[in-house]
Design an enzyme around this catalytic site. Sequence first.
Site, PDB file in Angstrom:
ATOM      1  N   GLU A  27      41.767  42.592  46.230  1.00  0.00           N
ATOM      2  CA  GLU A  27      43.003  42.479  47.014  1.00  0.00           C
ATOM      3  C   GLU A  27      44.194  42.998  46.217  1.00  0.00           C
ATOM      4  O   GLU A  27      45.060  43.693  46.759  1.00  0.00           O
ATOM      5  CB  GLU A  27      43.252  41.021  47.418  1.00  0.00           C
TER       6      GLU A  27
ATOM      7  N   ASN B  68      36.298  43.063  33.390  1.00  0.00           N
ATOM      8  CA  ASN B  68      36.526  43.452  32.013  1.00  0.00           C
ATOM      9  C   ASN B  68      35.769  42.472  31.138  1.00  0.00           C
ATOM     10  O   ASN B  68      35.670  41.291  31.481  1.00  0.00           O
ATOM     11  CB  ASN B  68      38.045  43.398  31.747  1.00  0.00           C
ATOM     12  N   ALA B  69      35.285  42.926  30.004  1.00  0.00           N
ATOM     13  CA  ALA B  69      34.552  42.036  29.100  1.00  0.00           C
ATOM     14  C   ALA B  69      35.403  40.842  28.683  1.00  0.00           C
ATOM     15  O   ALA B  69      34.873  39.752  28.449  1.00  0.00           O
ATOM     16  CB  ALA B  69      34.076  42.809  27.865  1.00  0.00           C
TER      17      ALA B  69
ATOM     18  N   CYS C 224      41.303  41.773  40.860  1.00  0.00           N
ATOM     19  CA  CYS C 224      40.686  41.483  42.156  1.00  0.00           C
ATOM     20  C   CYS C 224      40.851  42.662  43.108  1.00  0.00           C
ATOM     21  O   CYS C 224      41.789  43.457  42.988  1.00  0.00           O
ATOM     22  CB  CYS C 224      41.333  40.253  42.773  1.00  0.00           C
TER      23      CYS C 224
END
Length: 133
Positions: free
Chosen positions: A57, A47-48, A55
């Site tokens: 996971e 995301n900016a 992540c």
Amino acid sequence: MTDELTSLFDAARAAQARAHAPYSRFRVGAALRTASGAVHAGCNVENAAYPLGACAEAAALAAMVMAGDRNPTDIVVIGDGEALCTPCGGCRQRLREFASDELRIHVAGPEGIRRTFTLGELLPHSFGPDNLA
């Protein structure tokens, strides 16, 4: 690699191909297998506003929970580059929420599995749900 590990690696590699990593350009895929035999995969989504990314996971764990599954026994995490792409500290704790110290974490690169750890090796003396019982 066993057939089961090969299929898990393939699922992680397919997830990595879908990663949204326009900022770091470091695409990560993860696929976990649960005691039921189901496979759940996820990729990193940046995301900016950097701290708001997710992540691979964590995405795989969310897919597992959404499917109503629990108890991961193995996870493959794949990233590019020469260094081992082990789960970050936050993801190690997320994995601990659902798995024991015996969870096998297979760290991979494009060529295949590079090394296998247990969660206990990567997160020794962890704090988990059993500490709250």
